[in-house]
Design an enzyme around this catalytic site. Structure first.
Site, PDB file in Angstrom:
ATOM      1  N   HIS A  48       0.844  -1.208  -0.111  1.00 17.90           N
ATOM      2  CA  HIS A  48       0.088  -0.016  -0.060  1.00 17.90           C
ATOM      3  C   HIS A  48       0.806   1.147  -0.024  1.00 17.90           C
ATOM      4  O   HIS A  48       0.592   2.242  -0.556  1.00 17.90           O
ATOM      5  CB  HIS A  48      -0.945   0.000   1.114  1.00 17.90           C
ATOM      6  CG  HIS A  48      -1.907   0.942   1.225  1.00 17.90           C
ATOM      7  ND1 HIS A  48      -3.098   0.993   0.577  1.00 17.90           N
ATOM      8  CD2 HIS A  48      -1.956   2.169   1.948  1.00 17.90           C
ATOM      9  CE1 HIS A  48      -3.776   2.035   0.935  1.00 17.90           C
ATOM     10  NE2 HIS A  48      -3.213   2.949   1.660  1.00 17.90           N
ATOM     11  N   HIS A  94     -10.680   2.627   0.082  1.00 17.49           N
ATOM     12  CA  HIS A  94     -10.796   2.016   1.305  1.00 17.49           C
ATOM     13  C   HIS A  94     -11.638   0.576   1.224  1.00 17.49           C
ATOM     14  O   HIS A  94     -12.622   0.514   1.828  1.00 17.49           O
ATOM     15  CB  HIS A  94     -11.525   3.023   2.280  1.00 17.49           C
ATOM     16  CG  HIS A  94     -10.637   3.113   3.520  1.00 17.49           C
ATOM     17  ND1 HIS A  94     -11.095   3.681   4.606  1.00 17.49           N
ATOM     18  CD2 HIS A  94      -9.231   3.033   3.694  1.00 17.49           C
ATOM     19  CE1 HIS A  94     -10.142   4.038   5.482  1.00 17.49           C
ATOM     20  NE2 HIS A  94      -8.921   3.590   4.781  1.00 17.49           N
TER      21      HIS A  94
END
Lengths: 741, 231
Positions: A48, A94
């Site tokens: 990420h 998300h």
């Protein structure tokens, strides 16, 4: 004083670091890391934050243009929109948190992206999103839709930014891994942009905003692993959003920026304090020293490890001008927010963290980011699929029945149920509200506005990543064009499966190739974005979903064009070539139950030529309504224009070909345009001169949609099919189109 | 006409209210901080704007209703000064006891943002004189807790005294049924104080002041106030 656990291979694995990555750490620092250091590395080197599987491919994307002020690499992208103003925007995912805890996962997704934008000095003026859920028949889908929509609304409504657009779709490939991509768009003065790069030695590093708690520890690590059946057990890693604090943080930050006190600013997002501090130092070629005893904590007894990895929300890190420290503190106290000097910049290029006077981490700051692993993962090219022959694919139901079913299907039906839960009218500048092609938001008192959209057709991308990637960009460009906007730049949110699987990696590489090609051809550079990999559950990956957030400028919002028919007696023109492309179409998937064939090819030169022509009609106010053709093709687009206005239409002649393929094929680069009946011939002549295929289809008017050879359908019946499907589904019903997905 | 817009932490439609006031009066309103104890001298109108004061983490408006500035707002109202509470501002007026009743969660439990028709129930007030009698206007709503409720005697008194300012209705002016977006008692969208100098309403007339943005049906309210204050 707690002692830190010893580093074992199990502990390394639990931090998501591979054995060779751990060896790289040891080689880099010349010793075994401490527990806190291991945590810092795991935060910096996960997928990420480090983009270790994607970096070499992202480099191939076009990111510059004369109007691009800041491309990827900062908190958000910045483009020049003229008059001394800039637009600052970004989209971010998300996904994993929203699957585990839909309300808070989605809410903090919105909070995070808003922070990215106002960190750079912009006041947010619009939000959008792109949502993908599992099959409507999956037992969790209703719960996830309800929670995500409430969460996005709950955060944005309270924060006070209009949520003006988005895209919501369903597919069983997302059953175990939904997508929640949030986009924020802000406005700033060209000479008042703020960056993360620290400067000056010995300057105070200031912590601002909410207190630090134990929430979200290892959130970024979670976002870098695939999901297993224990996903529910990861609930404690989902952060809790506080839009009220964020609103205060916004006002306090913008006030502080005006005071001239801010040298550098970085929000604490994924990997919290670690990532923000390292980034500020590394970008400025400076070391950073932090004294964690000074961090405002929400819980007692927090360790250095926990503080460095907490993802508590609504926090900022700044480097301030020492002389303005008191003034800055007063502003934050006025807004009731925490303010603490927690460290300073140094000339050592080391990242030093102290707790209770002890050094808990002492690492080379540049290498933390620069030396992250970089992988060229093996990737397999997705095999090409055959073209579907429309003649060999007869229609199993009548075209009017197909039209009604398509209008009531999960991907095409009205998303009013969703966007009426978002405050899309606050700030009083929403010129084109959700439900059209692109949203249009006026800038201050005008006349300029922004055209905003999010798009991707993942079915196309799965069938042919390169064409699908091109199509996603072309669709966004087309939506902006349809309202009369000049497409300027893109933020992308690349949602893919496990990069360690060559098939998934091949989808990623292919989509990026297509996205890059389209962005280059359309002068539509990518200025910010986010990569979300490991979107798979128990070995099953999602459809490759490169979400494209497009931004364009409308020079005068008075000319912005909506999609609803404007008045009766106007000519309806079809711009673009219709071949009747059924491969991967909504019709083939829904009506025939086949997700097959090659998706429609995208000819970027044609796309540009047709789009530029349509835009000129809008800007010259010769088009009264414009709608781009996408899922469901010509039939659905005509119905949507009728539904939006309540006015019907009489279609005299359709393009050549089998009617079902002409009505529901998804050939690209097409638009429907209405104009005054007496100006149609001139427009058609002009189109012919410009080499743009255009033809007259019929006339607006009446209370029904009359297609040649079909029964007329009342607009009210079209509207019922379109508007009632999603509310009925969310109320527990199973409307026709939602039954067999 | 001089107006003051109160800024609570979490207010977010203060700019929208200020814009509507500026358009109607030609003058920028004062922005007054919630922690102040006094209004600027010479204020004709106080606006409590929409938003989520204090995050609405307690009952909506409950904390703001007890902010230091609210004593000054109450004194201003008691003197006969004009007070306009929009959305969260209406909730604050109810929580601070300036207006009766409460605003509960919408009956369907969802936040709702859409265009909504209202019927102007009473014309002869400082807030509605620019409208025609029983005019149907289209304005925006954006709230999660707009479901007005009060005990029976209060509702009866509001009805009997003509203190219902606006009712939710359809485009034909018919109230009830699906035209009520939140389950509000008697389709109430806004109410007046006994002296008609305080108006609380859930809808957002301040967002309907521009033909490019949904229409101009909200202007009448601000023009009425401007006309009243200068009369």
């Amino acid at each position: 004083m707690q002692t830190e656990p010893a580093i074992t291979s199990e502990l390394v694995a639990a931090h998501g670091l591979k054995p060779d990555e751990y060896e790289r750490i040891v080689g880099l620092i010349g010793r075994a890391p401490t527990f806190t250091e291991l945590g810092i590395f795991s935060a910096m080197w996960n997928e990420h934050c480090s983009y270790k599987s994607s970096r070499i491919h992202l480099r191939k994307l076009p990111t510059s243009a004369p109007w691009v002020i800041q491309g990827p690499g900062e908190n958000a992208g910045v483009i020049d929109i003229g008059d001394g103003q800039v637009c600052i925007f970004k989209m971010e995912s998300h996904n994993h948190p929203s699957f585990i805890e839909p309300y808070q996962g989605a809410a903090t997704g919105v909070g995070g992206i808003l922070r990215d934008v106002f960190t750079m000095g912009a006041r947010p003026i619009a939000c959008l999103n792109l949502l993908r859920f599992g099959s409507p028949t999956h037992s969790k889908t209703r719960h996830l839709v309800a929670g995500v929509v409430a969460g996005i609304g709950g955060y944005g409504n309270s924060f006070g930014v209009p949520t003006v657009g988005g895209s919501t779709g369903f597919h069983r490939a997302y059953d175990g891994n939904i997508l929640v991509n949030a986009m924020a768009v802000g406005l700033a003065r060209r000479d008042e942009i703020f960056y993360a790069k620290a400067s000056g030695i010995g300057n105070p590093i200031v912590y601002l905003g909410s207190k630090t708690g134990r929430d979200g520890i290892h959130g970024a690590t979670m976002a870098s692993a695939s999901f297993e059946a224990d996903a529910e057990e990861k609930r404690p890693t989902v952060q809790v959003g506080d839009p009220f604090s964020e609103k205060l943080l916004l006002e306090a930050c913008l006030e502080l920026m005006k005071s001239g006190a801010v040298i550098a600013i970085q929000d604490m997002g994924a990997a919290g304090l670690t990532s923000s501090a390292v980034e500020m130092g590394a970008k400025g070629n400076l070391g950073i020293e932090l004294d964690l005893d000074r961090i405002p904590c929400r819980e007692i007894g927090m360790t250095a490890y926990e503080m460095m990895l907490s993802e508590s929300q609504e926090r900022m890190l700044m480097v301030l001008t020492p002389a303005k420290e008191k003034e800055a503190e007063a502003i934050f106290r006025k807004w009731g927010l925490d303010f603490a000097v927690i460290g300073k910049t140094t000339d050592t290029l080391r990242f030093v963290v102290r707790r209770h006077g002890e050094i808990m981490a002492d690492l080379p700051i540049k290498e933390l980011g620069d030396e992250a692993p970089l992988y060229d993962r093996p990737h397999l090219t997705t095999p090409k699929r055959p073209k579907i022959d429309p003649v060999a694919t007869p229609a199993p139901v009548s075209n009017d029945e197909a039209l009604l079913r398509l209008l009531g299907s999960p991907d095409i039906c009205s998303k009013r149920w969703v966007w009426e839960q978002y405050d899309h009218l606050i700030l009083g500048n929403t010129i084109i509200a959700p439900g059209g092609d692109a949203a249009v938001v006026r800038i201050e008192d005008g006349p300029k506005g922004l055209a905003l959209t999010t798009d991707v057709n993942a079915r196309y991308c799965a069938a042919d990543p390169v064409e699908g990637g091109k199509q996603a960009v072309a669709e966004a460009w087309r939506n902006i064009t349809a309202v009369g906007g000049r497409p300027l730049a893109v933020t992308d949110n690349l949602n893919f499966g496990n990069p360690e699987r060559p098939e998934s990696m091949g989808q990623f590489v292919g989509c990026l190739e297509g996205v890059g090609e389209a962005c280059r051809a359309l002068d539509f550079p990518i200025v910010s974005g986010n990569v979300s990999l490991y979107n798979e559950t128990q070995g099953a990956g999602i459809l490759p979903t490169p979400a494209i957030g497009g931004v364009g400028v409308v020079d005068d919002v008075k000319t912005a064009c909506g999609a609803g028919f404007r008045m009766a007696g106007e000519a309806i023109l079809l711009i673009g070539e219709t071949e009747g492309w059924l491969g991967q179409s909504a019709w083939l998937a829904l009506i025939c139950g086949r997700e097959e064939g090659a998706p429609p090819p995208v000819n970027l030169a044609v796309e540009r030529r047709n789009g530029d022509f349509v835009r000129s009609l809008v800007v010259d106010r010769r088009a009264s309504a414009v709608h781009d053709l996408s899922e469901g093709g010509l039939g659905v687009a005509l119905a949507e224009m009728a539904i939006a206005s309540g006015l019907g239409a009489e279609i005299a002649a359709l393009p050549e070909g089998p009617a079902h393929a002409v009505l529901f094929g998804e050939d690209q680069a097409r638009y429907l345009v209405t104009c005054a009946a007496d100006s149609a011939d001139a427009i058609l002549k002009q189109a012919a001169d410009a080499g743009v295929p255009a033809r007259r289809l019929g006339m607006t008017g009446g209370d029904s949609l009359r297609l040649p050879g079909e029964q007329p359908i009342l607009v009210s019946i079209l509207r019922t099919a379109y508007e009632t499907a999603l509310p009925s589904y969310m109320a527990g019903g199973t409307p026709d189109g939602f039954a067999n997905q | 006409m001089r107006a003051a817009v109160i800024l609570f932490p979490g207010s977010n439609r203060e700019g929208d209210a200020a814009r509507a006031l500026r358009q109607a009066t030609g003058r920028q309103p004062d922005i007054v901080w919630h922690a102040d104890h006094d209004l600027p001298a010479g204020i004709d109108l106080v606006v409590l704007p929409g938003g989520f004061s204090y995050g609405d983490y307690l009952r909506c408006g409950a904390i703001a209703g007890r902010a230091p500035i609210m004593d000054a707002v109450r004194r201003h109202a008691n003197r006969g000064g004009l007070v306009l509470g929009i959305c969260n501002g209406f909730q604050i007026l109810c929580e601070s006891g300036v207006l009766p009743g409460v605003l509960m969660r919408n009956a369907n439990m969802h936040f709702v943002c859409r265009m909504q028709h209202l019927r102007v129930e009473r014309r002869a007030t400082p807030f509605t004189s620019s409208y025609k009698p029983h005019q149907i206007i289209k304005v925006a709503i954006a709230h999660g807790e707009g479901n007005y409720e009060a005990d029976d005697p209060t509702i009866e008194a509001l009805e009997k005294d003509g203190r219902i300012a606006f009712r939710y209705c359809d485009s034909e002016g018919v109230a009830g049924g699906a035209s009520n977006p939140n389950g509000s008692r008697n389709d109430i969208a806004g109410i007046y104080s006994e002296r008609f100098n305080v108006l609380g309403l859930m809808p957002h007339p301040e967002n309907l002041i521009d033909p490019l943005v949904g229409g101009t049906d909200g202007r009448g309210l601000f023009e009425s106030i401007a006309g009243f204050a200068t009369a």
